[in-house]
Design a protein around this motif. Sequence first.
Motif, PDB file in Angstrom:
ATOM      1  N   THR A 104    -114.211  -9.188  76.328  1.00 19.52           N
ATOM      2  CA  THR A 104    -115.301 -10.053  76.786  1.00 19.52           C
ATOM      3  C   THR A 104    -115.948 -10.776  75.609  1.00 19.52           C
ATOM      4  OG1 THR A 104    -115.748  -8.577  78.658  1.00 19.52           O
ATOM      5  CG2 THR A 104    -117.488 -10.122  78.041  1.00 19.52           C
ATOM      6  N   CYS A 105    -116.085 -10.084  74.491  1.00 21.62           N
ATOM      7  CA  CYS A 105    -116.643 -10.715  73.285  1.00 21.62           C
ATOM      8  C   CYS A 105    -115.776 -11.885  72.815  1.00 21.62           C
ATOM      9  CB  CYS A 105    -116.771  -9.692  72.163  1.00 21.62           C
ATOM     10  SG  CYS A 105    -118.050  -8.440  72.416  1.00 21.62           S
ATOM     11  N   MET A 106    -114.484 -11.777  73.038  1.00 20.14           N
ATOM     12  CA  MET A 106    -113.565 -12.830  72.593  1.00 20.14           C
ATOM     13  C   MET A 106    -113.750 -14.140  73.361  1.00 20.14           C
ATOM     14  SD  MET A 106    -109.963 -10.855  71.986  1.00 20.14           S
ATOM     15  CE  MET A 106    -109.825  -9.424  70.909  1.00 20.14           C
ATOM     16  N   LEU A 107    -114.448 -14.075  74.485  1.00 17.21           N
ATOM     17  CA  LEU A 107    -114.719 -15.298  75.245  1.00 17.21           C
ATOM     18  C   LEU A 107    -115.725 -16.201  74.542  1.00 17.21           C
ATOM     19  CD1 LEU A 107    -114.987 -13.741  78.832  1.00 17.21           C
ATOM     20  CD2 LEU A 107    -113.076 -15.074  77.914  1.00 17.21           C
ATOM     21  N   PHE A 108    -116.369 -15.677  73.482  1.00 16.66           N
ATOM     22  CA  PHE A 108    -117.395 -16.440  72.767  1.00 16.66           C
ATOM     23  C   PHE A 108    -117.112 -16.452  71.264  1.00 16.66           C
ATOM     24  CE2 PHE A 108    -119.105 -14.197  76.458  1.00 16.66           C
ATOM     25  CZ  PHE A 108    -119.567 -15.258  77.234  1.00 16.66           C
ATOM     26  N   PRO A 109    -115.973 -17.025  70.844  1.00 14.30           N
ATOM     27  CA  PRO A 109    -115.560 -16.975  69.434  1.00 14.30           C
ATOM     28  C   PRO A 109    -116.451 -17.779  68.497  1.00 14.30           C
ATOM     29  CG  PRO A 109    -114.152 -18.469  70.662  1.00 14.30           C
ATOM     30  CD  PRO A 109    -115.012 -17.772  71.678  1.00 14.30           C
ATOM     31  N   GLN A 110    -117.236 -18.704  69.054  1.00 18.91           N
ATOM     32  CA  GLN A 110    -118.071 -19.540  68.194  1.00 18.91           C
ATOM     33  C   GLN A 110    -119.202 -18.768  67.530  1.00 18.91           C
ATOM     34  OE1 GLN A 110    -117.781 -19.659  71.460  1.00 18.91           O
ATOM     35  NE2 GLN A 110    -119.717 -20.137  72.510  1.00 18.91           N
ATOM     36  N   PHE A 111    -119.537 -17.595  68.071  1.00 18.79           N
ATOM     37  CA  PHE A 111    -120.617 -16.783  67.513  1.00 18.79           C
ATOM     38  C   PHE A 111    -120.049 -15.786  66.501  1.00 18.79           C
ATOM     39  CE2 PHE A 111    -122.112 -17.941  71.820  1.00 18.79           C
ATOM     40  CZ  PHE A 111    -123.238 -18.676  71.467  1.00 18.79           C
ATOM     41  N   LYS A 112    -120.205 -16.087  65.238  1.00 18.40           N
ATOM     42  CA  LYS A 112    -119.638 -15.235  64.188  1.00 18.40           C
ATOM     43  C   LYS A 112    -120.132 -13.788  64.249  1.00 18.40           C
ATOM     44  CE  LYS A 112    -117.913 -17.689  60.133  1.00 18.40           C
ATOM     45  NZ  LYS A 112    -118.114 -17.938  58.693  1.00 18.40           N
ATOM     46  N   LEU A 167    -108.796 -15.773  65.474  1.00 18.43           N
ATOM     47  CA  LEU A 167    -109.931 -15.780  64.549  1.00 18.43           C
ATOM     48  C   LEU A 167    -109.813 -16.906  63.525  1.00 18.43           C
ATOM     49  CD1 LEU A 167    -110.194 -11.924  63.956  1.00 18.43           C
ATOM     50  CD2 LEU A 167    -111.855 -13.350  65.178  1.00 18.43           C
ATOM     51  N   ALA A 168    -108.582 -17.168  63.071  1.00 20.05           N
ATOM     52  CA  ALA A 168    -108.367 -18.245  62.098  1.00 20.05           C
ATOM     53  C   ALA A 168    -108.689 -19.605  62.708  1.00 20.05           C
ATOM     54  CB  ALA A 168    -106.931 -18.215  61.594  1.00 20.05           C
ATOM     55  N   ASP A 169    -108.350 -19.792  63.968  1.00 18.06           N
ATOM     56  CA  ASP A 169    -108.671 -21.051  64.640  1.00 18.06           C
ATOM     57  C   ASP A 169    -110.182 -21.280  64.695  1.00 18.06           C
ATOM     58  OD1 ASP A 169    -106.032 -21.653  65.096  1.00 18.06           O
ATOM     59  OD2 ASP A 169    -106.013 -20.948  67.175  1.00 18.06           O
ATOM     60  N   ALA A 170    -110.914 -20.188  64.887  1.00 15.72           N
ATOM     61  CA  ALA A 170    -112.359 -20.304  65.055  1.00 15.72           C
ATOM     62  C   ALA A 170    -113.099 -20.454  63.729  1.00 15.72           C
ATOM     63  CB  ALA A 170    -112.891 -19.083  65.813  1.00 15.72           C
ATOM     64  N   HIS A 171    -112.679 -19.695  62.700  1.00 16.99           N
ATOM     65  CA  HIS A 171    -113.477 -19.657  61.467  1.00 16.99           C
ATOM     66  C   HIS A 171    -112.652 -19.622  60.182  1.00 16.99           C
ATOM     67  CE1 HIS A 171    -117.060 -19.109  63.919  1.00 16.99           C
ATOM     68  NE2 HIS A 171    -116.465 -18.098  64.544  1.00 16.99           N
ATOM     69  N   GLY A 172    -111.357 -19.885  60.250  1.00 18.34           N
ATOM     70  CA  GLY A 172    -110.552 -19.940  59.040  1.00 18.34           C
ATOM     71  C   GLY A 172    -109.802 -18.650  58.756  1.00 18.34           C
ATOM     72  N   SER A 173    -108.758 -18.733  57.920  1.00 21.14           N
ATOM     73  CA  SER A 173    -107.872 -17.597  57.647  1.00 21.14           C
ATOM     74  C   SER A 173    -108.565 -16.492  56.855  1.00 21.14           C
ATOM     75  CB  SER A 173    -106.626 -18.065  56.902  1.00 21.14           C
ATOM     76  OG  SER A 173    -106.978 -18.718  55.693  1.00 21.14           O
ATOM     77  N   ALA A 174    -109.481 -16.854  55.942  1.00 18.03           N
ATOM     78  CA  ALA A 174    -110.185 -15.839  55.149  1.00 18.03           C
ATOM     79  C   ALA A 174    -111.051 -14.965  56.047  1.00 18.03           C
ATOM     80  CB  ALA A 174    -111.034 -16.504  54.070  1.00 18.03           C
ATOM     81  N   PHE A 175    -111.757 -15.609  56.985  1.00 13.36           N
ATOM     82  CA  PHE A 175    -112.588 -14.859  57.927  1.00 13.36           C
ATOM     83  C   PHE A 175    -111.714 -13.984  58.813  1.00 13.36           C
ATOM     84  CE2 PHE A 175    -114.604 -14.471  62.128  1.00 13.36           C
ATOM     85  CZ  PHE A 175    -115.826 -13.921  61.777  1.00 13.36           C
ATOM     86  N   ALA A 176    -110.567 -14.513  59.234  1.00 13.35           N
ATOM     87  CA  ALA A 176    -109.646 -13.758  60.085  1.00 13.35           C
ATOM     88  C   ALA A 176    -109.166 -12.495  59.380  1.00 13.35           C
ATOM     89  CB  ALA A 176    -108.455 -14.629  60.475  1.00 13.35           C
ATOM     90  N   ALA A 177    -108.779 -12.627  58.111  1.00 15.59           N
ATOM     91  CA  ALA A 177    -108.294 -11.468  57.354  1.00 15.59           C
ATOM     92  C   ALA A 177    -109.404 -10.430  57.171  1.00 15.59           C
ATOM     93  CB  ALA A 177    -107.765 -11.916  55.992  1.00 15.59           C
ATOM     94  N   ALA A 178    -110.641 -10.902  56.948  1.00 16.97           N
ATOM     95  CA  ALA A 178    -111.772  -9.988  56.755  1.00 16.97           C
ATOM     96  C   ALA A 178    -112.079  -9.211  58.029  1.00 16.97           C
ATOM     97  CB  ALA A 178    -113.004 -10.769  56.307  1.00 16.97           C
ATOM     98  N   VAL A 179    -112.112  -9.897  59.162  1.00 18.26           N
ATOM     99  CA  VAL A 179    -112.395  -9.243  60.441  1.00 18.26           C
ATOM    100  C   VAL A 179    -111.247  -8.319  60.824  1.00 18.26           C
ATOM    101  CG1 VAL A 179    -112.779  -9.613  62.916  1.00 18.26           C
ATOM    102  CG2 VAL A 179    -113.905 -11.092  61.242  1.00 18.26           C
ATOM    103  N   LEU A 180    -110.022  -8.742  60.513  1.00 16.14           N
ATOM    104  CA  LEU A 180    -108.854  -7.911  60.822  1.00 16.14           C
ATOM    105  C   LEU A 180    -108.930  -6.591  60.061  1.00 16.14           C
ATOM    106  CD1 LEU A 180    -106.325  -8.294  62.610  1.00 16.14           C
ATOM    107  CD2 LEU A 180    -105.084  -8.964  60.545  1.00 16.14           C
TER     108      LEU A 180
END
Length: 426
Positions: free
Chosen positions: A308-316, A256-269
């Motif tokens: 399957t959703c993870m195959l499209f990480p560009q879509f927030k 998630l951090a690779d796709a949209h940054g560490s802050a977004f990764a922590a929020a989704v986590l």
Amino acid sequence: MSNKKIFYGWWLVAACVLIMAILHPLITTCWGLYVKPITKDMGFTRSSFGICSTIISGVTVFLSPYLGKWLANKNTRLIHIICVVGLAASYASFALAKTITHFYISAFFMGAFSCGAVVLPISIVLTNWFVKKRGLAISIALAGSGFGGAIISPIMANIIQNYGWRMSYLIFAAAMLIISLPMILILKKSPEDMGLKPYGADEVDATTQKTASPKVEFNMTLEEAKKHGFFWIYLFGMFSLCFVGFGSLSQLAAFLADAHGSAFAAAVLSLFLIFVTIGKISLGWIYDKFGTRIGTSYICIVFALSITCMLFPQFKPLMYVMALLYGLGISTGTVCPPVITAAMFGSKHYGEIYGYVNLSVYLGAALSVPAIAIIYDKTGSYQVAWLLCIALIIISFIALLYSDIKCRSLIADRINMEQSNRQTSV
């Protein structure tokens, strides 16, 4: 006014919730938050750091059969306390690491102690305490990792950012001891230790007295289980399912951090960990209400959709959908093994059999974490890894359903034989 007291087993469930809330996220879910800061600071590749998880899981693989037997037959509380203290010390030792070898040594001891500190003792104790609502009790206890992780994740991310990953290891090692040790003192190995019966045992006794063909729990020894092919297929199914669970979870934060940054990764986590709590409790209820086949079918479908959703990480927006589905689906790694094992093989020899199930669980973890990290290092993305995970979920689904069908067939044959012998003797 009713004088009916709350069954003591439910207090044990509450204690297990807190144990899971602090221990499990620190060694699984939130472990991924260390990947980027440590590899960047120390200059390691993700696959070389991922070997730490392999070592942790690998040691667990070898110790699970022994610890399952020891926890079931010896002083469960003493072994549990020793393992928690050892786990905290091992976790803290990562803060002192200067080389990759030091990380690996710390991981070795962390694996040795984590085996007897978290899921294994909890599942053994609660299996002894519950006949009715066993799936719900175990799933509620294991759900502690969900809300615990949701709380720990942003705190850990903040500590790492402001004070460094070394301080994070020390702080959370202390938290392990402060929260877990008092809870372990509450745990009792079996209801007989307090002059009680397992929850729902009276209803089973009443059914036995009223019916000519009473419903009794089927118990299989480890030695007998090893003689049946469905046992090994069952272990392979659990291996495949946990390969996906541990492997994907170890890289989720970095993905998630690779796709949209560490802050977004922590929020989704944090969001996904909230759904983990719902997922685990609901899965236990589904297993109790509808049985293992429907429960396994449901969870495998949901888990496959999340990957399957993870195959499209560009879509927030899709990543939030993924968080929901993944939070429900990741329950496979914690709820499925203990609940299905008890349902298939019974509780009498549960500790010994679950030691082997735990072996397959952590063998999947040991191989999956570096495998997915290596795929990333070689390809520069997680796409191939996620496709592999989807395929393994399908394979696991087939293996678990097949083994369940064969086991139920064996149980039916045994019951028919007993009834035939009973009628003959009469």
